[in-house]
Design an enzyme around this catalytic site. Structure first.
Site, PDB file in Angstrom:
ATOM      1  N   ALA A 172      -7.216   5.251  -0.133  1.00 43.20           N
ATOM      2  CA  ALA A 172      -6.154   4.276   0.124  1.00 43.20           C
ATOM      3  C   ALA A 172      -6.316   3.113  -0.837  1.00 43.20           C
ATOM      4  O   ALA A 172      -6.620   1.999  -0.440  1.00 43.20           O
ATOM      5  CB  ALA A 172      -6.204   3.808   1.567  1.00 43.20           C
ATOM      6  N   CYS A 173      -6.146   3.365  -2.114  1.00 34.90           N
ATOM      7  CA  CYS A 173      -6.526   2.437  -3.166  1.00 34.90           C
ATOM      8  C   CYS A 173      -5.429   1.421  -3.486  1.00 34.90           C
ATOM      9  O   CYS A 173      -4.314   1.513  -3.002  1.00 34.90           O
ATOM     10  CB  CYS A 173      -6.878   3.223  -4.426  1.00 34.90           C
ATOM     11  SG  CYS A 173      -8.072   4.546  -4.109  1.00 34.90           S
TER      12      CYS A 173
END
Length: 473
Positions: A8-9
């Site tokens: 979940a960058c």
């Protein structure tokens, strides 16, 4: 069974005319789990025949060229679920960061499903970065792989060299598009399709899969009467975007364009923006370290309990490592590139500068498994963050003091090393760059170990079992 990294960058890309020193920059927080160590390595140049990549994650496999360039990378502590090398700079001065996890809508995936044994995040850097000489070549190589083998995920991929930055998005099993970041522009991306209007008459600014337009037309996927908006055709617009993704884009654009008024969860925020001031590498690092400071939504701020938990911040506990890959306008690729690396949570760690010309990394950066160990660089930085978390208001200023000291020391080191290295080449150049990079890393580790020792000592007085006797008794 494949491993789900729950990636979940958050990403940033900056063009050379948008930066204070002519650098092209790409950066990303690699977010997965709160305790999932990363290593930092240098792969040497190799030549061997009959090379093949085989994924330990999903079985994806493909042949590889005989010659592989040298490159830096941040692989996982274990290869059990795949390599996940994530980010690096190669010997030709090309930087790559992969991936920014994104989401495609159901209509698109019904027409072109993801391929279970296709290429995924864990393989992308490994099969691309050692075999390209420019950022543009990177898009073409990875695009060809996706078109032929398919992909198991929808993702965003970042490429840069000293001339340009590209952002590439996979929208379905075989379809993709890429956009060149304008020299005077920047972009921030947060787990959603970002690229908007695609100009098919501008191949210098856009690249795309060969069947992209036909695929969209044949399957009646374009909701707009005019134009080709990749985000609207392939992406989503739902509650997760509103609370999890869009606020991070809003905050990044608020940092660099404070005079622009935008709703915090507007789906129409532009992909490309022009900053009000020129951006430095410290600005990219500040964004990736941010958590809605000076807004009611800061999780460690003064807002209400509801507001402080309302939106997902950029920097958070599940960040494994954060990086900014800075490509400066120097002829020597060894000197041009700097791999700024913050192990663990960016807000609590520090970005250490490693020149692209390094031939090795410190031993501590090659150690660390899932359980804590004092000899691992990842765990050194993580340990300090855990102590600050437990007593934030008492310890945060001490952490900031160490960060500021190191940031200033590293800036001076980069300036001085660059001055000394400008007229060097060959082994003299790489020896200097390796020595200075590893000395910076050693300094960071020492300062954080000293910080940890001090915080542990001070924490002994903060036990809930403490008792202060009334002397009048």
């Amino acid at each position: 069974m494949s491993f789900e990294p729950f990636s979940a960058c958050t990403s940033i890309l900056i063009g050379k005319a948008a930066s204070v020193d002519g650098s092209v920059m790409i950066g990303r927080n690699e977010d997965s789990r709160a305790a999932w160590p990363k290593h930092f390595v240098v792969h040497p140049e190799t030549v061997s025949a009959n090379n093949q990549f085989v994924s330990k994650n999903n079985g994806f496999k493909m042949p590889l060229p005989n010659q592989a360039d040298k490159y830096t990378a941040t692989p996982e502590w274990t290869e059990k679920y795949g390599l996940f090398e994530e980010d690096g700079i190669n010997g030709h001065g090309v930087a790559m960061s992969a991936t920014e996890s994104t989401y495609a809508n159901d209509r698109v995936l019904a027409a072109d499903p993801l391929i279970e044994a296709g290429i995924g995040e864990e393989a992308m850097v490994t099969v691309t970065l050692p075999y390209i000489k420019t950022a543009r070549e990177g898009v073409k190589r990875l695009g060809a792989i996706i078109s032929y083998y398919g992909t198991s995920e929808t993702n965003g991929i970042l490429f840069a060299d000293k001339n340009e930055a590209w952002y590439m998005e996979t929208g379905s099993g075989h379809q993709w598009v890429a956009q060149r970041i304008p020299d005077d522009g920047y972009a921030v991306v947060a787990n959603q399709m970002a690229i908007q209007d695609v100009d098919f008459d501008a191949p210098e600014q856009f690249m795309w899969s060969a069947e992209l337009r036909k695929f969209v037309a044949d399957n009646h996927l374009n909701p707009n009467r005019n134009g080709f908006n990749f985000r609207e055709i392939f992406g989503t617009n739902n509650q997760m975007d509103a609370y999890y993704n869009l606020p991070r884009v809003w905050y990044g654009q608020k940092m660099f364009d404070p005079s622009i008024e935008q709703a915090i969860n507007s789906h129409t925020m532009p992909f490309i923006q022009r900053a009000e001031k020129l951006l430095a590498v410290e600005d990219a690092q500040a964004f990736l370290s941010s958590h809605y400071q000076e807004t009611p939504y800061d999780p460690i701020g003064t807002g209400s309990d509801t507001d402080r938990k309302r939106f997902r911040p950029v920097s958070l506990a599940s960040t494994q490592e954060s990086h900014v890959l800075q490509m400066r306008p120097f002829e020597q690729p060894e000197l041009s590139g700097i791999h700024w690396l913050a192990m663990g949570v960016a807000a609590q760690s520090v970005y250490v500068p490693f020149f692209a010309g390094i031939t090795s990394t410190p031993e501590a950066y090659q150690l660390g498994q899932q359980n804590y160990s004092a000899d691992s660089a990842y765990w050194v930085f993580k340990h300090a963050g855990v102590l600050v978390d437990a007593h934030y208001h008492q310890f945060n200023e001490e952490l900031k003091t160490v960060q500021q000291e190191l940031n200033q020391r590293f800036a001076r080191s980069v300036t001085e090393t660059t001055r000394r290295a400008t007229h060097l080449s060959g082994i003299e150049l790489t020896t200097l760059l390796t020595k200075e990079s590893n000395q910076n890393a050693a300094l960071a580790l020492k300062k954080y170990r000293d910080l940890t020792a001090d915080l542990i000592t001070k924490a002994t007085a903060l036990s809930p079992l403490s008792y202060k006797q009334d002397l009048n008794l």
